[in-house]
Enzyme design. Structure first.
Site, short mmCIF file in Angstrom:
data_model
loop_
_atom_site.label_atom_id
_atom_site.label_comp_id
_atom_site.label_asym_id
_atom_site.label_seq_id
_atom_site.Cartn_x
_atom_site.Cartn_y
_atom_site.Cartn_z
N LYS A 189 -22.00 -20.25 8.98
CA LYS A 189 -21.62 -18.96 9.59
C LYS A 189 -20.62 -19.18 10.74
CE LYS A 189 -24.37 -17.08 12.83
NZ LYS A 189 -23.59 -16.80 14.04
N ASN A 190 -20.90 -20.16 11.59
CA ASN A 190 -20.06 -20.34 12.78
C ASN A 190 -18.70 -20.95 12.46
OD1 ASN A 190 -22.03 -19.20 14.28
ND2 ASN A 190 -22.64 -21.07 15.37
N ARG A 215 -21.24 -10.56 18.69
CA ARG A 215 -20.48 -11.12 19.80
C ARG A 215 -19.23 -11.89 19.35
NH1 ARG A 215 -20.75 -13.25 24.75
NH2 ARG A 215 -19.72 -15.25 24.55
N CYS A 265 -26.40 -11.49 20.15
CA CYS A 265 -27.71 -12.01 20.55
C CYS A 265 -27.93 -11.85 22.05
CB CYS A 265 -27.79 -13.51 20.25
SG CYS A 265 -28.27 -13.88 18.57
N ARG A 272 -23.94 -14.38 28.72
CA ARG A 272 -22.88 -14.68 27.75
C ARG A 272 -21.58 -13.92 28.00
NH1 ARG A 272 -25.01 -15.42 21.72
NH2 ARG A 272 -23.49 -17.10 21.68
N PRO A 273 -20.96 -14.17 29.12
CA PRO A 273 -19.70 -13.46 29.41
C PRO A 273 -18.55 -13.97 28.53
CG PRO A 273 -20.15 -15.11 31.10
CD PRO A 273 -21.31 -15.15 30.15
N VAL A 274 -17.43 -13.25 28.59
CA VAL A 274 -16.24 -13.71 27.86
C VAL A 274 -15.09 -13.97 28.85
CG1 VAL A 274 -16.76 -12.72 25.60
CG2 VAL A 274 -15.63 -11.29 27.32
N ASP A 275 -15.46 -14.23 30.11
CA ASP A 275 -14.44 -14.43 31.14
C ASP A 275 -13.50 -15.60 30.83
OD1 ASP A 275 -16.86 -15.92 31.53
OD2 ASP A 275 -16.13 -16.57 33.47
N LEU A 276 -14.04 -16.64 30.20
CA LEU A 276 -13.19 -17.81 29.93
C LEU A 276 -12.13 -17.49 28.87
CD1 LEU A 276 -15.98 -20.58 29.92
CD2 LEU A 276 -14.42 -19.98 31.79
N ASP A 283 -28.68 -24.18 19.15
CA ASP A 283 -29.06 -23.32 18.02
C ASP A 283 -30.26 -23.86 17.24
OD1 ASP A 283 -27.12 -21.55 18.72
OD2 ASP A 283 -25.79 -21.96 17.04
N LEU A 314 -27.59 -24.71 27.86
CA LEU A 314 -26.41 -23.89 27.59
C LEU A 314 -26.62 -22.41 27.90
CD1 LEU A 314 -24.76 -25.41 24.40
CD2 LEU A 314 -24.36 -25.89 26.77
N ARG A 335 -28.57 -11.91 9.96
CA ARG A 335 -27.23 -12.18 10.50
C ARG A 335 -26.78 -13.59 10.16
NH1 ARG A 335 -27.02 -11.90 16.46
NH2 ARG A 335 -25.06 -12.84 15.87
C1 UD1 Z 1 -21.10 -20.54 19.87
C2 UD1 Z 1 -21.92 -20.31 18.64
C3 UD1 Z 1 -23.40 -20.18 18.99
C4 UD1 Z 1 -23.86 -21.38 19.82
C5 UD1 Z 1 -22.93 -21.63 21.01
C6 UD1 Z 1 -23.23 -22.91 21.73
C7 UD1 Z 1 -20.37 -19.15 17.19
C8 UD1 Z 1 -19.99 -17.89 16.51
N1 UD1 Z 1 -21.44 -19.11 17.97
O1 UD1 Z 1 -21.26 -19.39 20.70
O2 UD1 Z 1 -24.14 -20.09 17.78
O3 UD1 Z 1 -25.15 -21.14 20.31
O4 UD1 Z 1 -21.55 -21.70 20.56
O5 UD1 Z 1 -23.19 -23.99 20.87
O6 UD1 Z 1 -19.76 -20.18 16.99
N2 UD1 Z 1 -19.48 -18.94 28.68
C9 UD1 Z 1 -19.00 -18.34 29.82
N3 UD1 Z 1 -17.85 -17.59 29.71
C10 UD1 Z 1 -17.18 -17.44 28.54
C11 UD1 Z 1 -17.68 -18.07 27.38
C12 UD1 Z 1 -18.83 -18.82 27.49
O7 UD1 Z 1 -19.59 -18.45 30.89
O8 UD1 Z 1 -16.14 -16.76 28.53
C13 UD1 Z 1 -20.73 -19.75 28.75
C14 UD1 Z 1 -21.85 -19.17 27.91
O9 UD1 Z 1 -22.54 -18.14 28.59
C15 UD1 Z 1 -22.70 -20.41 27.67
C16 UD1 Z 1 -21.65 -21.51 27.55
O10 UD1 Z 1 -20.47 -21.01 28.17
O11 UD1 Z 1 -23.52 -20.67 28.78
C17 UD1 Z 1 -21.32 -21.92 26.14
O12 UD1 Z 1 -21.08 -20.78 25.35
P1 UD1 Z 1 -20.05 -20.78 24.14
O13 UD1 Z 1 -19.81 -22.16 23.65
O14 UD1 Z 1 -18.88 -19.95 24.50
O15 UD1 Z 1 -20.87 -20.00 23.03
P2 UD1 Z 1 -20.26 -19.12 21.89
O16 UD1 Z 1 -18.90 -19.64 21.55
O17 UD1 Z 1 -20.41 -17.68 22.24
#
Ligand code: UD1
Length: 422
Positions: A22-23, A93, A117, A122-126, A308, A330, A400
């Site tokens: 899926k990922n 997400r 989830c 789980r922000p998207v700031d990065l 995961d 994480l 999902r």
């Molecule tokens: C992906 C996987 C998810 C897995 C996760 C970690 C997909 C679709 N999903 O999620 O199944 O659990 O990797 O292996 O591939 N973070 C920030 N700001 C951001 C983005 C991330 O602070 O803009 C933080 C997150 O809250 C978390 C960490 O960075 O603490 C890692 O998250 P991230 O690797 O981004 O997870 P996803 O890509 O969402």
């Protein structure tokens, strides 16, 4: 709404075919937005998240034909919208993955802030910071990320403060169509990121450093890419979940269509606990342990132990001798399965981001609630060994990410039925 009813206590055995990841499927589908030709993707997992992203692409204007439940044809040369609407994005997400490709190709887009989830903030700031660094002007308006880069994105040095999987994928796709060179420092190196790099490379984008935490991408300055046919890599998390099904019931299970290399942290841990592991090129077999030892896990980025699979190993710890510990590094709130496992009789104490599990308690069937995708699979695993009957509610979380879960588990000998809530 559906729920699962499981009668525990049966040994499992036999073979199970692992679906596509899926990922990996999700970023690959998003990357179709960069593609000028008709794209064929095989080995797609038939799960709700993949359907959601396909629906989002259709909404944007991609033409989609499902050749079979696991194969799709996509044409994205006539995209008519650049707005990823709330109604679709809120379901998943990972919809944020369209941000990079839409912005790079059209110089503008609007993407609803994602749901998905509930495992922490789980922000998207990065993702947003990286697009800004590449020249985009971004604001949040009415729950949407509104991004503009009228002259296209420019290659840039992106240094991620934290390793982010979908963040790295978004930048890779944006950089592929940007003008000039992008360096991604502290990039994720999960197998799913590697597959995306390889696809873009085959489509003619110059990429260096694949598989390392420093990636270099030379963009095409908005020239669309010609993709070759793609086959999605096997799902290492689904595979790990079936290994846990073998482990928790102490049974022999053979996994087919897997890449054992992607599961080394997991199979090493299972060997340490006491199980036999036989790895061949595309198969993995788990065989019973004479004694199941307690273990310690710290979740980290790949190639470390995957977050995961944390919940599934917690279910397994309830059947091991002594006290195991699991530290989640994480996601701060990824412990919602703890209270549900306790409803089945598990002895777990939680302090901050560390769970201590005392094994050896007999689990007893009960009604439990699925709270997120992987937490739900931990409940299924626990139910396989719980005395009597367990009902798992809200299993849309499972749908999902797990293809034909009850069919695959039934074939292994589990007593599992999908029923409708009254
Ligand atoms: C992906 C996987 C998810 C897995 C996760 C970690 C997909 C679709 N999903 O999620 O199944 O659990 O990797 O292996 O591939 N973070 C920030 N700001 C951001 C983005 C991330 O602070 O803009 C933080 C997150 O809250 C978390 C960490 O960075 O603490 C890692 O998250 P991230 O690797 O981004 O997870 P996803 O890509 O969402």
């Amino acid at each position: 709404m559906d729920y699962l009813q499981i009668k525990g206590g049966r040994a499992l055995g036999g073979e199970v075919e692992i679906s596509g990841a899926k990922n990996s499927a999700l970023p690959i589908l998003a990357s179709a937005l960069l593609c000028e030709n008709l794209l064929r993707i095989r080995n797609l997992p038939n799960v709700a998240d993949v359907k959601t992203l396909a629906k989002l692409l259709e909404h944007l204007g991609s033409e989609i034909e499902w050749v079979s439940p696991n194969e799709i044809l996509i044409r994205s040369d006539r995209i008519i919208h650049t707005k990823a609407i709330y109604d679709i994005v809120r379901k998943m997400r990972a919809s944020i993955l369209v941000l990079g490709p839409l912005l790079a190709r059209f110089g503008k887009c609007e993407v609803s802030l994602p749901g998905g989830c509930a495992i922490g903030a789980r922000p998207v700031d990065l993702h947003i910071k990286a697009m800004e660094k590449m020249g985009a002007d971004i604001s949040i308006e009415g729950g949407y990320i509104v991004a503009k880069a009228p002259n296209g994105l420019k290659g840039s040095d992106i240094i991620f403060d934290k390793i982010t999987v979908t963040g790295t994928e978004n930048v890779l796709m944006a950089a592929a169509l940007a003008k000039g060179e992008t360096k991604i420092i502290n990039a994720a190196k999960e197998p799913e990121v590697i597959q995306l790099c390889e696809i873009l490379k085959k489509a003619g984008v110059e990429i260096q450093g694949i598989g390392s935490n420093e990636l270099f991408v030379r963009g095409t300055d908005r020239e669309l890419l010609k993709f070759e046919e793609i086959s999605v890599i096997p799902d290492r998390i689904e595979a790990g979940t079936y290994l846990c099904a073998g482990a928790i019931t102490n049974s022999s299970i053979l996994l087919k269509n897997v890449l054992p290399l992607h599961l080394e942290a997991v199979t090493n841990k299972l060997s340490e606990i006491g199980f036999g592991i036989e790895a061949k090129e595309n198969t993995l077999k788990i065989t019973p342990a004479s004694k199941r030892k307690a273990f310690e896990i710290i979740t980290t980025e790949y190639p470390g132990f995957p977050t995961d699979l944390q919940a599934q190993f917690m279910a397994l710890a309830t059947q091991c001798d002594g006290s195991s510990s699991i530290e989640e590094r994480l996601f701060e709130n990824r412990f919602m399965h703890v209270s549900e496992l306790q409803r089945l009789g598990a002895n777990i104490t939680l302090r901050g981001n560390v769970a201590k599990i005392t094994g050896g308690e007999t689990l007893i069937g009960a009604d439990v609630m699925a709270t997120d995708l992987r937490a739900s699979s931990a409940l299924v695993l626990a139910a396989l060994v719980a005395l009597g009957q367990t009902q798992i509610h809200r299993i849309y979380h499972l749908d999902r990410g797990y293809e034909r879960l009850e069919e695959k588990l039934s074939a292994l000998g589990a007593q599992i039925t999908r029923l409708k809530e009254k």
